[in-house]
Design an enzyme around this catalytic site. Structure first.
Site, PDB file in Angstrom:
ATOM      1  N   ARG A 121      -3.834  10.248   8.448  1.00  0.00           N
ATOM      2  CA  ARG A 121      -2.996   9.895   7.297  1.00  0.00           C
ATOM      3  C   ARG A 121      -3.659  10.300   5.981  1.00  0.00           C
ATOM      4  NH1 ARG A 121      -0.998   3.836   8.353  1.00  0.00           N
ATOM      5  NH2 ARG A 121       0.177   4.233   6.442  1.00  0.00           N
ATOM      6  N   ASP A 317       9.568   0.442   4.044  1.00  0.00           N
ATOM      7  CA  ASP A 317       9.179   0.027   5.395  1.00  0.00           C
ATOM      8  C   ASP A 317      10.364  -0.435   6.233  1.00  0.00           C
ATOM      9  OD1 ASP A 317       6.514   0.614   5.020  1.00  0.00           O
ATOM     10  OD2 ASP A 317       6.001  -1.402   4.340  1.00  0.00           O
TER      11      ASP A 317
END
Length: 430
Positions: A121, A317
């Site tokens: 990431r 999210d």
């Protein structure tokens, strides 16, 4: 492997959800900067937040646990100590990104690593402003990926004005935490307001944080005065699965208890109501600068909508869960400006299209940073890959519960944010 069968009845009664993930992370970090005991209630004991606990213990913070209650006794704003070993953030991007900000001004060396997913990431967008502030950071792949080492800075961290290219609560929070130790005021300019849990909690610790529109100013304090208690509200990201499932299942009428309804996090309520969902907020209250309430959700007839822009940071999210709802709506739903999904635990944009089309072939497509869902099509049983992504796994679970069932290949990743989710899913089914 885990199989979830189709629900033949709606959701009824009350549902308790775990503590807010974002607030739990920050409660441990900020309590560590005080020098008096702080009792933290309803802490999320998922793997991500426990990674933060272990990292803070490694820098000399005393942390005692009793179930989901924690007692944290810090050593003051300048009392963190050099860790003896490499710090393992597991799968938690929040842990490593925020702690890069907190550790950048410290007079010691700290090295972070994580699991395979976290090591892939991107970290450059956090490191860039910290380096501008005077931090010394060395990482793999040109300072883009873990492992990353933070060295003691040459002199004091500088207060800067930083215009963020993309709204990100994690990047903003890292700059704010570094700004606590700066030689002058730190000013952050966001393109859109992102979640503000760090600002809210720091104010409850007596820090001077000013917000005007999209501009945040951080004034370095001499010390922080910790509150005696922090009660973590329930996580609206965890509530999202029940909100969606109750909306799309027939004969549902459920109350989801103690949900955090911070205005920077309630995008899911806005878009679901815009699509026709019946959601009522009951019993509003406040603790530690965070507002919470109970959500009553009932079966609703949904229709397609379009949204993007400033709404996205308030629900990034929850996009996988919202995409499930959109599949059960009439008409098309278009979600723009979601390129951020490509750098989550998985490439969530690609994963949503591939995995959700197994339930409803041809219903999902992605175009650059836009997700398009063609609602109202036939649904089938599916076998899905979780890709070690907790939010994808839980979204597949509720999709299967509302469709014809699902088999997910690996449910262990769900422990990151909602350890008892599948057990509770089975409970409400029975």
């Amino acid at each position: 492997m885990k199989q979830i069968l189709r629900f033949d009845a709606g959701l009824r009664g009350e549902i308790e959800i775990p503590g807010d993930k974002s607030v739990s992370h920050r409660s441990i970090m900020l309590a560590a900067l005080g020098n008096t005991p702080v009792e933290i209630e309803n802490f999320l004991t998922g793997a991500d937040c426990l990674s933060t606990v272990e990292c803070m213990k490694s820098v000399g913070v005393k942390i005692e646990r009793d179930g989901n209650k924690f007692l944290v006794t810090g050593n003051g704003l300048h009392g963190l100590k050099e860790p003896e070993n490499i710090l393992d953030a597991g799968n938690s991007g929040t842990t490593v990104r925020l702690l890069l900000g907190l550790f950048a001004p410290q007079k010691f060396l700290a090295t972070f690593t994580g699991d395979d997913s976290l090591r892939r990431r991107p970290m450059a967008r956090v490191i860039k402003p910290l380096v501008q502030m005077g931090a010394t950071v060395v990482g793999r792949n040109g300072n883009k990926n873990l492992p990353i080492t933070v060295l003691a800075p040459f002199g004091k961290i500088r207060g800067i004005r930083y215009e963020m290219p993309v709204a990100s609560a994690q990047v903003k929070s890292a700059i704010i935490l570094a700004g606590l130790y700066a030689d002058d005021v730190t000013e952050i300019v966001e393109p859109y307001p992102s979640r503000n849990h760090t600002e809210n909690m720091l104010k409850s610790f007596g820090a001077k944080i000013e917000t005007s529109g999209n501009v945040i100013k951080v004034y370095p304090p001499e010390k922080l005065e910790a509150p005696e208690k922090i009660v973590v509200p329930g996580d609206i990201s965890s509530a999202a699965y029940w909100i969606v499932l109750a909306t799309i299942l027939e004969n549902s009428d459920v109350v989801i208890k103690n949900v955090g309804i911070n205005e920077t996090r309630t995008g899911i309520l806005d878009v679901m109501e815009k699509a026709g969902a019946k959601i009522e907020i009951l019993n509003k209250r406040e603790s530690g600068g965070e507002i919470s309430g109970d959500l009553r959700v009932a079966t609703s007839k949904l229709h397609g909508i379009e949204f993007g822009g400033s709404t996205i940071p308030r629900l990034i999210d929850e996009i996988p869960a919202i995409a499930v709802a959109a599949a059960f709506a009439e008409g098309d739903t278009v979600i723009r400006d979601v390129g951020e999904l490509r750098v989550k635990e998985s490439d969530r944009l690609a994963a949503i299209v591939e995995e959700f089309n197994k339930f409803s072939p041809g219903s999902f497509e992605a175009r650059e940073d836009t997700l398009i869902i063609h609602g109202g099509r036939e649904k089938f049983f599916a076998k899905c890959k979780t890709r070690a992504d907790h939010r994808l796994a839980m979204s597949c679970a509720i999709f299967g519960a509302a469709a014809e069932g699902v088999e997910i290949d690996d449910e262990n990743c769900i422990k990151i944010s909602y350890p008892n989710f599948l057990n509770f899913l089975n409970k409400v089914k029975s």
